[in-house]
Design a protein around this motif. Structure first.
Motif, short mmCIF file in Angstrom:
data_model
loop_
_atom_site.label_atom_id
_atom_site.label_comp_id
_atom_site.label_asym_id
_atom_site.label_seq_id
_atom_site.Cartn_x
_atom_site.Cartn_y
_atom_site.Cartn_z
N VAL A 1 -0.16 56.02 -27.77
CA VAL A 1 -0.21 54.94 -28.77
C VAL A 1 0.58 53.74 -28.25
N GLY A 2 0.24 52.58 -28.77
CA GLY A 2 0.99 51.37 -28.44
C GLY A 2 0.85 50.90 -27.01
N PHE A 3 -0.28 51.21 -26.36
CA PHE A 3 -0.50 50.75 -24.99
C PHE A 3 -0.91 49.28 -25.01
N ARG A 4 -0.57 48.57 -23.92
CA ARG A 4 -1.08 47.22 -23.69
C ARG A 4 -1.76 47.19 -22.32
N TYR A 5 -2.84 46.42 -22.24
CA TYR A 5 -3.61 46.34 -21.01
C TYR A 5 -3.89 44.86 -20.71
N SER A 6 -3.74 44.50 -19.45
CA SER A 6 -4.07 43.12 -19.07
C SER A 6 -5.56 43.01 -18.78
N ASP A 7 -6.08 41.78 -18.88
CA ASP A 7 -7.47 41.52 -18.52
C ASP A 7 -7.71 41.88 -17.07
N ALA A 8 -6.75 41.60 -16.21
CA ALA A 8 -6.89 41.90 -14.79
C ALA A 8 -6.99 43.40 -14.54
#
Length: 301
Positions: A45-52
């Motif tokens: 939970v609470g992951f963040r992902y960049s567009d790259a």
């Protein structure tokens, strides 16, 4: 050896730097070159992902599987059109006749029953193995008598006992199986994309809400590899109530497992591409039968 990257927990940030994956949490960073990554599994939970990050995974043909807290896959990120002959091969998929696809499904179920029987036989469960081999001989085109389901009942009762049910999510074994199947699914997905086929165009069955029918169909014969590995892990660690890091590490090694193709031994990841290509060649009538790499059920735990 390619690596399966497992990211589980909370608060991770996945991004990139100089064509490497960066996994960041609480100020600590792990860096892995994309060229060394086979697939990525995210459950937490609470992951963040960049567009790259997403674009780099697509560019490098790396499947990313997103799972729920019980390790069941919720979705998958897959690249499109990564093969120069992709359009031609997809057209061949779509134009394949129904009888040919039914024959392909017949071969897949036969192989699955045989490999299940091989595992039971290797464990000394000869009665169950014999019943599966008989079922395999009697699979008809399209499997209208559902020998696959009959075999599953015989197989899991012999392997896990009569009180075991795959639908029982309170059973710790099922969570370990689901995790292993997620890794297998990613491996098959990568092979399907490498060959240039449509993941949504299943072998015989279709599902309007499943965009990965072909992957799920083609992985069926190799589920016993996961079952065997989970049993071997359980023999060493016992049945832990949750997946422990050592279990995950061992299950991630599935992609490097040895299988036999013809007279050659090779890693599963390489053999799967041969298998998927053979399936395509059967659809286009360039081969009279699908070539199924044979699993080996000897694990170093």
């Amino acid at each position: 050896m390619w690596r399966v990257i497992d990211v589980g927990g909370s608060g991770y940030f996945l991004h990139t730097h100089h064509n490497s994956l960066i996994i960041e949490k609480d100020g600590s960073k792990t860096e892995v070159p994309f060229q060394d990554i086979h697939s990525i599994i995210c459950h937490g939970v609470g992951f963040r992902y960049s567009d790259a990050f997403f674009k780099a995974c697509l560019h490098n043909k790396i499947p990313v599987t997103f799972c729920d807290e019980t390790h069941l896959p919720l979705g998958m990120l897959l690249p499109m059109y990564q093969h120069t002959d992709a359009a031609k091969r997809m057209e061949a998929q779509l134009q394949a006749s129904l009888p040919r696809k039914k024959q392909a499904w017949q071969q897949i179920i036969k192989a699955k029953l045989h490999f299940q029987g091989d595992l039971l036989e290797s464990l000394g469960l000869s009665n169950g193995a014999r019943r599966l081999f008989v079922l395999a001989k009697n699979v008809l085109s399209g499997d209208p008598t559902n020998n696959e389901a009959q075999g599953a009942k015989i197989y899991f009762e012999a392997l896990m006992g009569t009180t075991f049910f795959r639908s029982d999510q309170t059973n710790a074994i099922n969570a370990k199986l689901d995790y292993g199947y997620s890794i297998l699914r990613s491996a098959v997905a990568r092979a399907v994309v490498d060959v240039g086929l449509l993941p949504s165009q299943g072998v015989f069955h279709s599902n309007r809400i499943n965009p990965f029918c072909l992957i799920d169909d083609l992985m069926e014969p190799y589920r016993p590899m996961v079952d065997s590995l989970v049993l071997s892990i359980g023999a060493k660690y016992g049945i832990e109530p949750t997946l422990i890091p050592d279990e995950k590490r061992l299950l991630m090694n599935l992609t490097a497992a040895t299988v036999t193709t013809g007279e050659n031994k090779m890693e599963l990841t390489n053999a799967l591409r041969i298998y998927v290509m053979s399936y395509l060649n059967f659809l286009t009538r360039e081969q009279n039968a699908i070539e199924f790499p044979t699993p080996e059920y000897a694990w170093t735990i």
